[in-house]
Design an enzyme around this catalytic site. Structure first.
Site, PDB file in Angstrom:
ATOM      1  N   ASP A 185       0.892  -1.021  -0.057  1.00 50.71           N
ATOM      2  CA  ASP A 185      -0.080  -0.185   0.056  1.00 50.71           C
ATOM      3  C   ASP A 185       0.817   1.265   0.115  1.00 50.71           C
ATOM      4  OD1 ASP A 185       0.849  -0.095   2.531  1.00 50.71           O
ATOM      5  OD2 ASP A 185      -1.026  -0.080   3.536  1.00 50.71           O
ATOM      6  N   GLU A 189      -1.291  -5.213   9.099  1.00 46.56           N
ATOM      7  CA  GLU A 189      -0.511  -4.676   9.990  1.00 46.56           C
ATOM      8  C   GLU A 189      -1.197  -4.828  11.355  1.00 46.56           C
ATOM      9  OE1 GLU A 189       0.228  -0.228   9.078  1.00 46.56           O
ATOM     10  OE2 GLU A 189       0.774  -1.091   7.107  1.00 46.56           O
ATOM     11  N   GLU A 202       9.519  -3.973  10.310  1.00 43.49           N
ATOM     12  CA  GLU A 202       9.715  -2.799   9.692  1.00 43.49           C
ATOM     13  C   GLU A 202      10.193  -2.183  11.004  1.00 43.49           C
ATOM     14  OE1 GLU A 202       6.843  -0.991   7.395  1.00 43.49           O
ATOM     15  OE2 GLU A 202       8.078   0.844   7.151  1.00 43.49           O
TER      16      GLU A 202
HETATM   17  O1  KIV Z   1       3.653  -0.997   1.624  1.00 46.03           O
HETATM   18  C1  KIV Z   1       4.817  -1.445   1.676  1.00 46.03           C
HETATM   19  O2  KIV Z   1       5.588  -1.052   0.677  1.00 46.03           O
HETATM   20  C2  KIV Z   1       5.149  -2.200   2.724  1.00 46.03           C
HETATM   21  C3  KIV Z   1       6.615  -2.274   2.863  1.00 46.03           C
HETATM   22  C4  KIV Z   1       7.102  -1.098   3.757  1.00 46.03           C
HETATM   23  C5  KIV Z   1       7.290  -3.527   3.550  1.00 46.03           C
HETATM   24  O3  KIV Z   1       4.323  -2.689   3.434  1.00 46.03           O
END
Ligand code: KIV
Length: 274
Positions: A54, A124, A191
């Site tokens: 995203d 998440e 992350e």
């Molecule tokens: O959306 C994204 O690019 C991610 C990365 C930061 C791992 O979730």
């Protein structure tokens, strides 16, 4: 043209492939992909996992955060990536609040798989997402749990900053990792956490752990494509590297990234939080 790494076989990448690689101590690689052309170049360069992140809200749509990204946006870009894909595993992000309730998450994850062509969804959150992960997993939807810095919670956290720096928050992230694995997560993504915490998590859980700003001990690395091509809007984060700078083409830059991850040369100490 730089030589493509050994992982460029013809076999399709599955979660079993990634689990086997973790067991053998062989690193795998992931990059964000948003369209068919880059997905195809990534395939040729030996990338095992294409993440339809995203982050497209930032790098494609020009927003400050990922929050405005819709499920329709995610399905559209996953379809685009799918058309350029031959063997890599496609992971698609559940956008902001598309997974707020378990039943809603189930319906939306099913659409990412059915309409988009994703093989696994990423969401998440820690313990609070365990019930959702259990529901999806028990019904055959693979899930990657995203821990550490959660960009969808940027307003709650108060900015994009490293997580798990003090003992209490590090313990919480470690406990969340165990909880998500127990709930059925097939992969974890960490992350922006200190390398020592990431190492502890990698050695605690049995599922593969993908890192971004989480040090070299992770089983795999991921970067936002635009960061590793040096076209980040604004300041490029510390944990990224411009691989295009010393390469003759986008293909060669991605091969350089794949080789650096597989050799354990990336991330180097200067890309790592201690
Ligand atoms: O959306 C994204 O690019 C991610 C990365 C930061 C791992 O979730």
């Amino acid at each position: 043209m730089t030589k493509t790494p050994t992982s460029n076989s013809t076999s399709v990448i599955t979660l079993a492939t990634l689990r086997d690689m973790k067991q053998r101590g062989e690193k795998f690689t992931c990059l964000t992909a948003y369209d068919a052309s880059f997905a195809s170049i990534m395939e040729d360069a030996g990338i095992e996992v294409l993440l339809v992140g995203d982050s497209l809200g930032n790098v494609i749509q020009g927003h400050d955060t990922t929050l405005p990204v819709t499920l329709a946006d995610m399905i559209y870009h996953t379809q685009c990536v799918n058309r350029g894909r031959r063997r890599a595993l496609i992971m698609a992000d559940m956008p902001f609040m598309s997974d707020a309730m378990p039943a809603q998450a189930f319906d939306n994850a099913a659409r990412l798989i059915k309409e988009g062509g994703a093989h696994i969804v990423k969401l998440e959150g820690g313990e609070v997402m365990a019930e959702t992960i259990r529901l999806l997993s028990e019904r055959g939807i693979p899930v990657c749990g995203h821990l550490g810095l959660l960009p969808q919670s940027v307003h709650k956290i108060g900015g994009y900053r490293i997580q798990g720096r003090d003992d209490q928050s590090a313990e919480k992230i470690l406990a969340d990792a165990r909880t998500l694995e127990e709930a059925g997560a097939d992969l974890l993504l960490l992350e922006c956490v200190p390398a020592s915490l990431a190492e502890k998590i990698v050695n605690t859980v049995t599922v593969p752990v993908i890192g971004i700003g989480a040090g070299a001990s992770c089983d795999a690395q991921v970067l936002v494509l635009y960061d590793m091509l040096g076209i980040t809007p604004g300041k490029r984060p510390k944990f990224t590297k411009d691989f295009l700078k010393d390469s003759a083409s986008v293909h060669d830059a991605i091969v350089a990234y794949v080789n650096a991850v597989k050799r354990g040369d990336f991330p180097a100490p200067e890309h790592t939080f201690s």
